[in-house]
Motif scaffolding. Structure first.
Motif, PDB file in Angstrom:
ATOM      1  N   SER A 101       0.824  -1.203   0.000  1.00 28.15           N
ATOM      2  CA  SER A 101       0.000   0.000   0.000  1.00 28.15           C
ATOM      3  C   SER A 101       0.864   1.261   0.000  1.00 28.15           C
ATOM      4  N   THR A 102       0.231   2.384  -0.316  1.00 29.78           N
ATOM      5  CA  THR A 102       0.959   3.648  -0.345  1.00 29.78           C
ATOM      6  C   THR A 102       1.185   4.161   1.068  1.00 29.78           C
ATOM      7  N   LEU A 103       2.114   5.052   1.180  1.00 24.40           N
ATOM      8  CA  LEU A 103       2.421   5.684   2.462  1.00 24.40           C
ATOM      9  C   LEU A 103       1.256   6.585   2.860  1.00 24.40           C
ATOM     10  N   GLN A 104       0.895   6.559   4.120  1.00 21.40           N
ATOM     11  CA  GLN A 104      -0.138   7.440   4.632  1.00 21.40           C
ATOM     12  C   GLN A 104       0.464   8.335   5.704  1.00 21.40           C
ATOM     13  N   CYS A 105       0.093   9.623   5.644  1.00 25.04           N
ATOM     14  CA  CYS A 105       0.575  10.604   6.612  1.00 25.04           C
ATOM     15  C   CYS A 105      -0.612  11.389   7.163  1.00 25.04           C
ATOM     16  N   TYR A 106      -0.427  11.911   8.362  1.00 21.67           N
ATOM     17  CA  TYR A 106      -1.422  12.833   8.889  1.00 21.67           C
ATOM     18  C   TYR A 106      -1.315  14.147   8.127  1.00 21.67           C
ATOM     19  N   LYS A 107      -2.461  14.836   7.933  1.00 26.05           N
ATOM     20  CA  LYS A 107      -2.478  16.118   7.235  1.00 26.05           C
ATOM     21  C   LYS A 107      -3.308  17.097   8.048  1.00 26.05           C
ATOM     22  N   CYS A 108      -2.637  18.075   8.652  1.00 29.13           N
ATOM     23  CA  CYS A 108      -3.328  19.112   9.409  1.00 29.13           C
ATOM     24  C   CYS A 108      -2.342  20.232   9.726  1.00 29.13           C
ATOM     25  N   SER A 109      -2.892  21.307  10.218  1.00 29.00           N
ATOM     26  CA  SER A 109      -2.099  22.454  10.634  1.00 29.00           C
ATOM     27  C   SER A 109      -2.824  23.052  11.840  1.00 29.00           C
ATOM     28  N   ASP A 110      -2.295  22.771  13.030  1.00 33.24           N
ATOM     29  CA  ASP A 110      -3.001  23.225  14.225  1.00 33.24           C
ATOM     30  C   ASP A 110      -2.055  23.413  15.409  1.00 33.24           C
ATOM     31  N   TYR A 111      -2.606  23.890  16.510  1.00 32.49           N
ATOM     32  CA  TYR A 111      -1.848  24.116  17.730  1.00 32.49           C
ATOM     33  C   TYR A 111      -2.051  23.005  18.756  1.00 32.49           C
ATOM     34  N   SER A 112      -3.045  22.153  18.563  1.00 35.84           N
ATOM     35  CA  SER A 112      -3.398  21.170  19.583  1.00 35.84           C
ATOM     36  C   SER A 112      -2.514  19.921  19.573  1.00 35.84           C
ATOM     37  N   GLY A 113      -1.937  19.600  18.437  1.00 36.47           N
ATOM     38  CA  GLY A 113      -1.151  18.378  18.334  1.00 36.47           C
ATOM     39  C   GLY A 113      -1.986  17.160  17.990  1.00 36.47           C
ATOM     40  N   ARG A 114      -3.312  17.325  17.966  1.00 35.23           N
ATOM     41  CA  ARG A 114      -4.205  16.221  17.614  1.00 35.23           C
ATOM     42  C   ARG A 114      -4.589  16.354  16.149  1.00 35.23           C
ATOM     43  N   CYS A 115      -4.434  15.284  15.432  1.00 32.30           N
ATOM     44  CA  CYS A 115      -4.700  15.311  14.004  1.00 32.30           C
ATOM     45  C   CYS A 115      -5.347  13.992  13.615  1.00 32.30           C
ATOM     46  N   SER A 116      -6.471  14.068  12.899  1.00 29.55           N
ATOM     47  CA  SER A 116      -7.141  12.834  12.497  1.00 29.55           C
ATOM     48  C   SER A 116      -7.283  12.706  10.980  1.00 29.55           C
ATOM     49  N   ASN A 117      -6.947  13.739  10.224  1.00 32.39           N
ATOM     50  CA  ASN A 117      -7.023  13.663   8.763  1.00 32.39           C
ATOM     51  C   ASN A 117      -5.836  12.872   8.234  1.00 32.39           C
ATOM     52  N   VAL A 118      -6.112  11.901   7.375  1.00 30.22           N
ATOM     53  CA  VAL A 118      -5.063  11.055   6.808  1.00 30.22           C
ATOM     54  C   VAL A 118      -5.000  11.298   5.309  1.00 30.22           C
ATOM     55  N   GLN A 119      -3.791  11.380   4.795  1.00 31.93           N
ATOM     56  CA  GLN A 119      -3.545  11.666   3.384  1.00 31.93           C
ATOM     57  C   GLN A 119      -2.727  10.523   2.782  1.00 31.93           C
ATOM     58  N   ASP A 120      -3.107  10.063   1.579  1.00 31.33           N
ATOM     59  CA  ASP A 120      -2.301   9.091   0.842  1.00 31.33           C
ATOM     60  C   ASP A 120      -1.223   9.835   0.079  1.00 31.33           C
ATOM     61  N   CYS A 121      -0.007   9.350   0.168  1.00 36.24           N
ATOM     62  CA  CYS A 121       1.137  10.010  -0.474  1.00 36.24           C
ATOM     63  C   CYS A 121       1.570   9.229  -1.706  1.00 36.24           C
ATOM     64  N   THR A 122       2.491   9.796  -2.475  1.00 36.74           N
ATOM     65  CA  THR A 122       3.054   9.103  -3.629  1.00 36.74           C
ATOM     66  C   THR A 122       4.253   8.275  -3.170  1.00 36.74           C
TER      67      THR A 122
END
Length: 118
Positions: free
Chosen positions: A20-41
């Protein structure tokens, strides 16, 4: 279930995500909590860039762009930052999330190992 079938099942589950492809979290915030996941190349890495003011940017980035000079060009509005690039699934999580995921993985490994011995 016989022992060789169990061992085969464990091996299959352990290697299932290799293609499978690499998956990374995708967000920009101050809380440190991130739930959006992005598929990378295939040529990407996961970036975790922390601004001096406390904001953290997480996303996919080309692995070749993971150096201080290139990141300074890509994020000109950020005056001071630290960064980390990594190449395993969801590795750009906050440190607290990484610890809990590691512990959970350890527990699952112990249970699977114990089940295979019985």
């Amino acid at each position: 279930m016989n022992k060789s079938l169990r061992i085969g099942l464990v091996f299959f589950l352990a290697t299932f995500s290799l293609g499978s492809t690499l998956q990374c979290y995708k967000c920009s915030d101050y809380s440190g909590r991130c739930s959006n996941v992005q598929d990378c190349t295939y040529e990407d890495a996961c970036l975790s860039l922390s601004e001096r003011g406390g904001k953290t940017i997480r996303r996919c980035i080309r692995y070749t762009d993971c150096d201080n000079a290139r990141l300074t060009q890509m994020f000109p509005a950020v005056s001071g930052f630290t960064y980390r690039c990594c190449s395993s699934n969801l590795c750009n999580a906050s440190p607290a999330t990484l610890i809990s995921r590691s512990f959970l993985g350890f527990l699952v490994s112990l249970v699977v190992f114990w089940c295979c011995l019985i």
